[in-house]
Design a protein around this motif. Structure first.
Motif, short mmCIF file in Angstrom:
data_model
loop_
_atom_site.label_atom_id
_atom_site.label_comp_id
_atom_site.label_asym_id
_atom_site.label_seq_id
_atom_site.Cartn_x
_atom_site.Cartn_y
_atom_site.Cartn_z
N THR A 61 0.83 -1.21 0.00
CA THR A 61 0.00 0.00 0.00
C THR A 61 0.86 1.25 0.00
OG1 THR A 61 -1.74 -1.18 1.18
CG2 THR A 61 -1.81 1.23 1.25
N LEU A 62 1.89 1.28 0.84
CA LEU A 62 2.77 2.44 0.90
C LEU A 62 3.50 2.67 -0.43
CD1 LEU A 62 4.26 1.97 4.47
CD2 LEU A 62 2.67 3.75 3.73
N VAL A 63 3.99 1.60 -1.02
CA VAL A 63 4.70 1.73 -2.30
C VAL A 63 3.74 2.20 -3.39
CG1 VAL A 63 5.96 0.47 -4.10
CG2 VAL A 63 6.53 0.10 -1.70
N GLN A 64 2.52 1.70 -3.41
CA GLN A 64 1.53 2.16 -4.38
C GLN A 64 1.25 3.65 -4.22
OE1 GLN A 64 -1.64 -0.63 -3.56
NE2 GLN A 64 -1.03 -1.97 -5.25
N GLN A 65 1.15 4.11 -2.98
CA GLN A 65 0.92 5.54 -2.72
C GLN A 65 2.13 6.36 -3.16
OE1 GLN A 65 -0.02 5.48 1.47
NE2 GLN A 65 -2.14 4.87 1.10
N ASP A 66 3.34 5.84 -2.93
CA ASP A 66 4.55 6.52 -3.38
C ASP A 66 4.57 6.64 -4.91
OD1 ASP A 66 5.37 6.61 -0.70
OD2 ASP A 66 6.62 4.82 -0.89
N ILE A 67 4.25 5.54 -5.59
CA ILE A 67 4.21 5.56 -7.06
C ILE A 67 3.19 6.58 -7.55
CG2 ILE A 67 3.54 4.19 -9.09
CD1 ILE A 67 4.78 1.74 -7.61
N ALA A 68 2.03 6.60 -6.93
CA ALA A 68 0.97 7.54 -7.35
C ALA A 68 1.43 8.99 -7.18
CB ALA A 68 -0.30 7.28 -6.55
N HIS A 69 2.14 9.30 -6.11
CA HIS A 69 2.62 10.67 -5.90
C HIS A 69 3.69 11.03 -6.93
CE1 HIS A 69 3.78 13.97 -2.74
NE2 HIS A 69 3.47 14.46 -3.91
N PHE A 70 4.59 10.10 -7.23
CA PHE A 70 5.59 10.36 -8.26
C PHE A 70 4.91 10.61 -9.60
CE2 PHE A 70 8.84 9.14 -5.31
CZ PHE A 70 10.03 9.65 -5.82
N ALA A 71 3.89 9.82 -9.93
CA ALA A 71 3.17 10.00 -11.20
C ALA A 71 2.47 11.35 -11.25
CB ALA A 71 2.16 8.87 -11.38
N ARG A 72 1.80 11.74 -10.15
CA ARG A 72 1.13 13.05 -10.09
C ARG A 72 2.12 14.19 -10.27
NH1 ARG A 72 -1.52 11.03 -5.76
NH2 ARG A 72 -0.22 12.15 -4.28
N ARG A 73 3.23 14.13 -9.55
CA ARG A 73 4.22 15.21 -9.61
C ARG A 73 4.87 15.31 -10.99
NH1 ARG A 73 4.83 19.21 -5.97
NH2 ARG A 73 6.87 19.30 -6.86
N ASP A 74 5.03 14.15 -11.65
CA ASP A 74 5.66 14.13 -12.97
C ASP A 74 4.64 14.32 -14.09
OD1 ASP A 74 8.02 13.70 -11.65
OD2 ASP A 74 8.18 11.58 -12.17
N GLY A 75 3.35 14.39 -13.74
CA GLY A 75 2.30 14.56 -14.74
C GLY A 75 2.20 13.37 -15.68
N GLU A 76 2.39 12.18 -15.15
CA GLU A 76 2.42 10.97 -15.97
C GLU A 76 1.31 10.01 -15.56
OE1 GLU A 76 5.25 9.53 -17.90
OE2 GLU A 76 6.75 11.07 -17.62
N ALA A 77 0.90 9.19 -16.51
CA ALA A 77 0.02 8.07 -16.20
C ALA A 77 0.88 6.91 -15.72
CB ALA A 77 -0.77 7.67 -17.44
N ILE A 78 0.30 6.06 -14.90
CA ILE A 78 1.05 4.90 -14.39
C ILE A 78 0.95 3.79 -15.42
CG2 ILE A 78 1.29 3.24 -12.52
CD1 ILE A 78 0.04 5.33 -10.67
N THR A 79 1.95 3.76 -16.30
CA THR A 79 2.03 2.76 -17.36
C THR A 79 3.22 1.84 -17.08
OG1 THR A 79 3.49 4.13 -18.69
CG2 THR A 79 1.11 4.42 -19.04
#
Length: 192
Positions: free
Chosen positions: A13-31
């Motif tokens: 769960t923590l890693v998924q939240q970290d990935i989501a924040h990196f994606a938001r900050r980078d303006g990227e979709a999680i592909t």
């Protein structure tokens, strides 16, 4: 008796939240491509992931605690940054440039951004308590937070600010020593 690691959110769960924040900050979709780049080429994410691994190592029977200490030591040397073993971090931790960061014993909320050369520590050996960094806080490059201060949710700490007292939720603090300038939502501090 249970320890804090067994009550904390699950690793995945923590890693998924970290990935989501990196994606938001980078303006990227999680592909798949984004995930591949994140895991293999993004040192900031690798640093955060190393911390998440460190937090689950004590669960290993017999060798967990020594393995955690060795992993912590390796992470400090590898990235040139230190997150204290007894610091706690919520999900969505975003550290894009993990260099020169020193975080002592503190509690860091969810979706927090920490830029390079940030320091969170004590002012003296007489300090009682630990710093608390609220959810959604932004700590700009070189920010210093000293003592058992509380940084409210959504606060923004400007580059090279030295925070010695509490900062209210949604406020922005700049300067040495830091002073609140106005609401973080209306501030044009160029903190990004």
């Amino acid at each position: 008796m249970t320890d804090a690691s067994s009550r904390s959110p699950r690793f995945r769960t923590l890693v998924q939240q970290d990935i989501a924040h990196f994606a938001r900050r980078d303006g990227e979709a999680i592909t798949r491509g984004f995930l591949l780049r994140l895991f293999l080429l993004t040192q900031g994410f690798q640093f955060v992931l190393a911390r998440r691994i460190q937090d689950v190592l004590p669960r290993l029977p017999l060798v967990g605690r020594p393995a955690r200490r060795i992993w912590w030591w390796w992470t400090c040397r590898r990235f040139g940054a230190e997150l204290a073993i007894d610091a706690t971090f919520g999900g969505g931790l975003y550290i894009p440039h993990p260099y020169g960061i020193v975080v002592g014993a503190c509690t860091v909320g969810r979706d927090v951004t920490i830029l390079q050369n940030v320091t969170i520590g004590t002012r003296s050996s007489d300090d009682i308590g630990r710093a608390t960094i609220g959810d959604g806080t932004y700590l700009a490059a070189g920010a210093v937070i000293l003592g058992p201060v509380r940084i409210g949710a959504g606060a923004r700490i400007g580059a090279n600010a030295v925070v010695l007292q509490d900062v209210a939720a949604g406020e922005a603090a700049v300067g040495v020593p830091a002073r609140t300038v106005r609401s973080a939502h209306n501030a044009d501090l160029h903190l990004n």
